[in-house]
Design an enzyme around this catalytic site. Structure first.
Site, short mmCIF file in Angstrom:
data_model
loop_
_atom_site.label_atom_id
_atom_site.label_comp_id
_atom_site.label_asym_id
_atom_site.label_seq_id
_atom_site.Cartn_x
_atom_site.Cartn_y
_atom_site.Cartn_z
N LYS A 54 0.85 -1.20 0.00
CA LYS A 54 0.00 0.00 0.00
C LYS A 54 0.88 1.25 0.00
O LYS A 54 2.08 1.17 0.28
CB LYS A 54 -0.92 -0.03 1.23
CG LYS A 54 -0.17 -0.02 2.56
CD LYS A 54 -1.11 -0.36 3.73
CE LYS A 54 -0.33 -0.45 5.02
NZ LYS A 54 -1.14 -0.97 6.13
N TYR B 111 14.79 30.25 8.62
CA TYR B 111 13.54 30.76 9.20
C TYR B 111 13.58 30.69 10.72
O TYR B 111 14.03 29.71 11.30
CB TYR B 111 12.36 29.91 8.73
CG TYR B 111 12.03 30.09 7.26
CD1 TYR B 111 11.64 31.33 6.75
CD2 TYR B 111 12.09 29.01 6.39
CE1 TYR B 111 11.33 31.49 5.41
CE2 TYR B 111 11.77 29.15 5.05
CZ TYR B 111 11.39 30.40 4.56
OH TYR B 111 11.09 30.53 3.24
C1 PLP Z 1 -0.35 -2.07 6.62
C2 PLP Z 1 -0.95 -3.36 7.00
C3 PLP Z 1 -0.12 -4.46 7.25
C4 PLP Z 1 1.38 -4.38 7.29
O1 PLP Z 1 1.78 -3.84 8.53
P1 PLP Z 1 3.33 -3.66 8.92
O2 PLP Z 1 3.28 -3.12 10.29
O3 PLP Z 1 3.88 -2.65 7.95
O4 PLP Z 1 3.96 -4.96 8.79
C5 PLP Z 1 -0.73 -5.67 7.49
N1 PLP Z 1 -2.09 -5.79 7.53
C6 PLP Z 1 -2.91 -4.73 7.33
C7 PLP Z 1 -4.37 -4.93 7.41
C8 PLP Z 1 -2.37 -3.49 7.08
O5 PLP Z 1 -3.18 -2.45 6.89
#
Ligand code: PLP
Length: 358
Positions: free
Chosen positions: A35, A254
């Site tokens: 993702k 800044y």
């Molecule tokens: C993002 C996600 C993962 C992976 O999690 P990590 O902590 O990056 O290993 C697994 N399952 C679901 C449902 C997620 O949304």
């Protein structure tokens, strides 16, 4: 000329981290979680690195189609399922496996005429209270879905809230117990562990595991990535576009947040929060220049940061500045900036060119 900031994506490191997962769970299949553009690493790159994964898992439909266009022909799981009825056309056409987590989605499935039978995941809420059906409804939902002619297979899924800590409010053991009770008597494949569970609770078996951050060489918490045997994948680096000399009393940037106490030499780097470098990084946050560790000074701005190069010999505009990567842990930079490596990886902006290395 593009700006000199680039993110080098080490494909070998992706492969090596995937092998690490296989060693932990030799009997499980792996959903490599991609993702958010492969946690910011670029889908074209991670598809190469995860060639030997069993499936890819994400939430964005346009990106799932892109994965098919890239030639990925193994399973793809959509971890939040459909957002809209029209998403079912994409699922049907591209053979995607949606996670079904609410009643609306079940209604959509009832209504849809599919060309191909689909495989789905039923998400169980075992205490995280974000997505999923309550434990006591699971058997009913499972049987309702599995009896539909359009559905070929229903698997079961839950997500852990605290696998990296032993949070007494809700620990993994409690969630597993709720999970098992909710689906007692159902013969279905299950998917449970994220990175934290794989690294801290390797006694929990599931048919499929769902690692994300560890595949990218980041730590999910509870230890350093290197102590977990993970290899950093992304190296964010840039170059100087200006070098300045400061006198005592001179300030930088800044808010004039940094004030020189003595004569100093500073380098201005083409990298800022507009690239994804954390704006909350304070004076003292480490960077590497010519293989020497030094630190940033003053406020991070949108396109620039300032670095102390007083004690570094032979610095010129062409010198390389490493913001994080192989020799400088992204987890360390994240922690100094009050966040986690997940956020830094995902925040690397589009304007940063990703370059593959093998
Ligand atoms: C993002 C996600 C993962 C992976 O999690 P990590 O902590 O990056 O290993 C697994 N399952 C679901 C449902 C997620 O949304």
């Amino acid at each position: 000329m593009p700006r000199p900031i680039i993110a080098i994506i080490n494909i070998k490191a992706l492969k090596s981290n995937l092998i690490r997962v296989k060693k932990i769970m030799p009997k499980s299949k792996i959903w490599a979680v991609v993702k958010a553009n492969g946690y910011g690493h670029g889908l074209e790159n991670v598809v190469k690195g995860f060639e030997s994964a069993d499936g890819l898992s994400l939430i964005e439909f346009d990106k799932a189609v892109f994965l098919r266009e890239l030639g990925w022909d193994r399973p793809i799981m959509m971890m939040e399922g459909m957002f809209d009825y029209s998403d079912l056309d994409i699922i049907d056409k591209h053979n995607l496996q949606p996670v079904i987590h609410n009643e609306e989605q079940i209604k959509m499935i009832h209504k849809k005429k599919f060309n191909n039978r689909i495989e789905i995941y039923l998400k169980i809420n075992t205490g995280m209270n974000r997505l999923g059906f309550p434990c006591n409804e699971v058997k009913k939902k499972y049987h309702e879905l599995i009896s539909l002619p359009s559905i070929k297979k229903v698997s079961l899924l839950t997500h852990f809230a605290n696998a990296e800590t032993n949070n007494s409010l809700l620990n993994v053991e409690k969630q597993v117990e709720f999970f098992q009770k909710s689906c007692e008597g159902i013969k279905a494949e299950i998917t449970l562990s994220n990175s934290a569970a794989l690294l801290h609770k390797c006694n929990i078996y599931s048919d499929w595991v769902r690692p994300g951050i560890m595949l990218y060489g980041g730590s999910p918490g509870g230890g350093s990535a290197s102590s977990f045997g993970l290899t950093p994948v992304m190296t964010l680096k840039s170059k100087f576009i200006s070098i300045q000399n400061l006198n005592p009393g001179d300030t930088v940037g800044y808010g004039s947040l940094f004030k020189a106490q003595s004569k100093m030499r500073i380098g201005i780097v083409a990298c800022g929060y507009g690239d994804g470098y954390p704006r909350h990084a304070k004076t003292g946050t480490p960077v590497i220049v010519n293989n020497i560790r030094t630190k940033i000074l003053g406020q991070v701005s949108m396109d620039l940061i300032t670095i102390d190069i007083t004690k570094i010999p032979d610095v010129n505009l062409n010198s390389e500045v490493i913001l994080w990567g192989e020799k400088l842990s992204i987890d360390e930079i994240a922690s100094l900036s009050g966040t986690v490596s997940y956020e830094l990886m995902c925040s690397v902006n589009e304007r940063v060119i990703r370059v593959k290395s093998n």
